[in-house]
Scaffold this active site. Structure first.
Site, PDB file in Angstrom:
ATOM      1  N   CYS A 113       0.819  -1.220   0.000  1.00 43.79           N
ATOM      2  CA  CYS A 113       0.000   0.000   0.000  1.00 43.79           C
ATOM      3  C   CYS A 113       0.851   1.268   0.000  1.00 43.79           C
ATOM      4  O   CYS A 113       0.353   2.350  -0.319  1.00 43.79           O
ATOM      5  CB  CYS A 113      -0.926   0.016   1.208  1.00 43.79           C
ATOM      6  N   HIS A 258      -3.543   6.996   1.806  1.00 40.85           N
ATOM      7  CA  HIS A 258      -3.864   5.690   1.239  1.00 40.85           C
ATOM      8  C   HIS A 258      -5.282   5.324   1.662  1.00 40.85           C
ATOM      9  O   HIS A 258      -5.648   5.458   2.823  1.00 40.85           O
ATOM     10  CB  HIS A 258      -2.860   4.655   1.733  1.00 40.85           C
ATOM     11  N   ASN A 288     -10.264  -0.622  -1.440  1.00 40.43           N
ATOM     12  CA  ASN A 288      -8.826  -0.448  -1.275  1.00 40.43           C
ATOM     13  C   ASN A 288      -8.123  -1.077  -2.474  1.00 40.43           C
ATOM     14  O   ASN A 288      -8.111  -2.299  -2.622  1.00 40.43           O
ATOM     15  CB  ASN A 288      -8.406  -1.124   0.041  1.00 40.43           C
TER      16      ASN A 288
HETATM   17  N1  ACO Z   1     -19.072  -9.403   6.907  1.00 44.12           N
HETATM   18  C1  ACO Z   1     -19.678  -9.769   8.020  1.00 44.12           C
HETATM   19  N2  ACO Z   1     -19.033 -10.162   9.127  1.00 44.12           N
HETATM   20  C2  ACO Z   1     -17.688 -10.167   9.065  1.00 44.12           C
HETATM   21  C3  ACO Z   1     -16.977  -9.792   7.920  1.00 44.12           C
HETATM   22  C4  ACO Z   1     -17.737  -9.408   6.796  1.00 44.12           C
HETATM   23  N3  ACO Z   1     -17.139  -9.026   5.654  1.00 44.12           N
HETATM   24  N4  ACO Z   1     -15.670  -9.898   8.164  1.00 44.12           N
HETATM   25  C5  ACO Z   1     -15.534 -10.324   9.422  1.00 44.12           C
HETATM   26  N5  ACO Z   1     -16.752 -10.480   9.973  1.00 44.12           N
HETATM   27  C6  ACO Z   1     -17.110 -10.933  11.303  1.00 44.12           C
HETATM   28  C7  ACO Z   1     -16.001 -11.683  11.973  1.00 44.12           C
HETATM   29  O1  ACO Z   1     -16.023 -13.045  11.589  1.00 44.12           O
HETATM   30  C8  ACO Z   1     -16.342 -11.511  13.420  1.00 44.12           C
HETATM   31  O2  ACO Z   1     -17.335 -12.422  13.765  1.00 44.12           O
HETATM   32  P1  ACO Z   1     -17.352 -13.101  15.242  1.00 44.12           P
HETATM   33  O3  ACO Z   1     -17.459 -11.969  16.198  1.00 44.12           O
HETATM   34  O4  ACO Z   1     -18.552 -13.966  15.160  1.00 44.12           O
HETATM   35  O5  ACO Z   1     -16.055 -13.826  15.316  1.00 44.12           O
HETATM   36  C9  ACO Z   1     -16.953 -10.121  13.474  1.00 44.12           C
HETATM   37  O6  ACO Z   1     -17.331  -9.798  12.121  1.00 44.12           O
HETATM   38  C10 ACO Z   1     -16.021  -9.059  13.962  1.00 44.12           C
HETATM   39  O7  ACO Z   1     -14.790  -9.284  13.334  1.00 44.12           O
HETATM   40  P2  ACO Z   1     -13.564  -8.395  13.648  1.00 44.12           P
HETATM   41  O8  ACO Z   1     -12.383  -8.869  12.852  1.00 44.12           O
HETATM   42  O9  ACO Z   1     -13.426  -8.228  15.119  1.00 44.12           O
HETATM   43  O10 ACO Z   1     -14.066  -7.049  13.008  1.00 44.12           O
HETATM   44  P3  ACO Z   1     -13.485  -5.619  13.197  1.00 44.12           P
HETATM   45  O11 ACO Z   1     -14.455  -4.795  13.921  1.00 44.12           O
HETATM   46  O12 ACO Z   1     -12.077  -5.644  13.658  1.00 44.12           O
HETATM   47  O13 ACO Z   1     -13.491  -5.134  11.700  1.00 44.12           O
HETATM   48  C11 ACO Z   1     -11.998  -4.794   9.866  1.00 44.12           C
HETATM   49  C12 ACO Z   1     -12.735  -5.811  10.726  1.00 44.12           C
HETATM   50  C13 ACO Z   1     -12.996  -3.939   9.120  1.00 44.12           C
HETATM   51  C14 ACO Z   1     -11.133  -5.546   8.854  1.00 44.12           C
HETATM   52  C15 ACO Z   1     -11.148  -3.924  10.808  1.00 44.12           C
HETATM   53  O14 ACO Z   1     -10.334  -4.711  11.649  1.00 44.12           O
HETATM   54  C16 ACO Z   1     -10.309  -2.972  10.072  1.00 44.12           C
HETATM   55  O15 ACO Z   1     -10.784  -1.996   9.551  1.00 44.12           O
HETATM   56  N6  ACO Z   1      -8.984  -3.196  10.035  1.00 44.12           N
HETATM   57  C17 ACO Z   1      -8.098  -2.451   9.238  1.00 44.12           C
HETATM   58  C18 ACO Z   1      -7.681  -3.335   8.143  1.00 44.12           C
HETATM   59  C19 ACO Z   1      -7.622  -2.658   6.819  1.00 44.12           C
HETATM   60  O16 ACO Z   1      -8.137  -1.607   6.555  1.00 44.12           O
HETATM   61  N7  ACO Z   1      -6.927  -3.329   5.945  1.00 44.12           N
HETATM   62  C20 ACO Z   1      -6.809  -2.853   4.637  1.00 44.12           C
HETATM   63  C21 ACO Z   1      -5.611  -3.400   4.050  1.00 44.12           C
HETATM   64  S1  ACO Z   1      -4.199  -2.810   4.894  1.00 44.12           S
HETATM   65  C22 ACO Z   1      -3.971  -1.301   4.391  1.00 44.12           C
HETATM   66  O17 ACO Z   1      -4.343  -0.945   3.336  1.00 44.12           O
HETATM   67  C23 ACO Z   1      -3.324  -0.379   5.363  1.00 44.12           C
END
Ligand code: ACO
Length: 331
Positions: A113, A258, A288
């Site tokens: 990224c 980004h 993204n």
């Molecule tokens: N749809 C529905 N439910 C989902 C999905 C989805 N797409 N993905 C995960 N879940 C579920 C999980 O299985 C989990 O279920 P559980 O509680 O029954 O186990 C629940 O949702 C919560 O999951 P978490 O991983 O705790 O969700 P979180 O609130 O952390 O959100 C997310 C996940 C959006 C990925 C968050 O961690 C985030 O924004 N992280 C940053 C990552 C990012 O932006 N990466 C991009 C690439 S890196 C970069 O470009 C810098």
């Protein structure tokens, strides 16, 4: 010493729009979950057979036209992608071939990224040293063919999209404009927080049927760790750039972060005390696109008239590696 001016920008995104609703037909997810956690409403996916080099070519030709140049004017290509068309050689040479620029060097960079900011830093050093005067800098990504679009991969699959962005960089003797500085960082202690484990050059064989069955050839991510680091490192990198130039947040006209996730962008904005008008966000349309987010957002900002000569622009990135960095540009 010459400075590096951004003489033209361009972008290309595939025509195929994939909405959050479309994803609900492939995996257990919902529009509400995706919008609330990421701000993404839709993304673009390439049609079968479209290469990264093809998307990069379209973005590059748009950037060259905007700069009033043709491929023959370019001295070097710097291209960033984490999804090369082939394991080897890098996508840069395929773009070079598409553009009919045989003989011109093509440099592929692996900074995920952060690739556009890393690439800008490399290109700026070439231009300031006098080695090259015109460089085509490209970020391109095909994520859709490499993600697990079943429920198993939903945490990642909903985030990513395909696209390409390009900038034509030219040497200028005008000391009042151009790239003022770039600052790059990495911390490999977090390499496995967001990575594609296989296929792997250090394993023999590089990939097995079992690995594929286990989905270890798909990207995997610790989303919470990525989030936590991104919202600290990006504001830090902006402040580092400003401090190095004796400037403050109040001097900034536009910040292009980004496009990882709207929640990350909002937190970066809040931490720096920036207004909505000062921060570019287009993640709702494209998701993204990794190496391509910053050049696509830059090209759109230019076309929307959000940058005027003399404006202070900051590009800032964070991504897999972890890698991060910033660039300060006087437009
Ligand atoms: N749809 C529905 N439910 C989902 C999905 C989805 N797409 N993905 C995960 N879940 C579920 C999980 O299985 C989990 O279920 P559980 O509680 O029954 O186990 C629940 O949702 C919560 O999951 P978490 O991983 O705790 O969700 P979180 O609130 O952390 O959100 C997310 C996940 C959006 C990925 C968050 O961690 C985030 O924004 N992280 C940053 C990552 C990012 O932006 N990466 C991009 C690439 S890196 C970069 O470009 C810098």
């Amino acid at each position: 010493m010459p400075r590096t001016a951004i003489a033209g920008t361009g972008y290309y995104v595939p025509e195929r729009v994939v909405t959050n609703h479309d994803l609900t037909l492939l995996m257990a997810t919902s529009d509400e979950w995706i919008v609330e956690r990421t701000g993404i409403r839709e993304r673009r996916w390439v049609p079968e057979g479209m290469s990264g080099a093809e998307m990069a070519k379209r973005a590059s030709l748009m950037a060259l036209e905007a700069a009033g140049l043709v491929p023959a004017d370019v001295d070097a290509i710097v291209l960033g992608t984490l999804n090369p068309d082939h394991f080897a050689p890098g996508t840069g040479v395929f773009l070079q071939r598409e553009l009919g620029m045989a003989g011109v060097p093509a440099i592929d960079i692996r900074a995920q990224c952060s690739a556009f900011v890393y690439g800008l830093s490399i290109a700026d050093a070439f231009i300031r040293s006098g080695q090259y005067r015109t460089i085509l800098l490209v970020g391109v990504e095909i994520q859709s063919t490499g993600i697990d679009v079943s429920t198993r991969g939903r945490d990642i699959a909903v985030l990513f999209g395909d696209g390409a962005g390009a900038a034509v960089l030219t040497a200028t003797e005008d000391q009042d404009r151009g790239v003022l500085s770039t600052h790059l960082h990495a911390d490999g202690r977090f390499a496995e927080m967001l990575w594609v484990e296989f296929e792997s050059g250090k394993h023999h064989p590089r990939i097995t049927a079992d690995m594929i069955h286990e989905g270890r050839h798909f990207p995997s991510m610790n989303g919470k760790e990525v989030f936590k680091h991104a919202v600290v490192r990006m504001p830090e990198a902006v402040e580092e750039a400003l401090a190095a130039n004796g400037l403050g947040v109040g001097d900034l006209d536009l910040v292009i972060p980004h496009q990882a996730n709207l929640r990350i962008t909002q937190m970066v904005q809040r931490r720096l005390g920036l207004s909505d008008a000062q921060v570019v966000s287009n993640i709702h349309k494209y998701g993204n696109t990794t190496a391509a987010t910053i050049p696509i957002a830059l090209a759109e900002a230019v076309r929307e008239g959000r940058l005027e000569r003399g404006d202070l622009l900051c590009l800032v990135a964070f991504g897999s590696g972890f890698t991060w960095g910033s660039a300060l540009v006087r437009w």
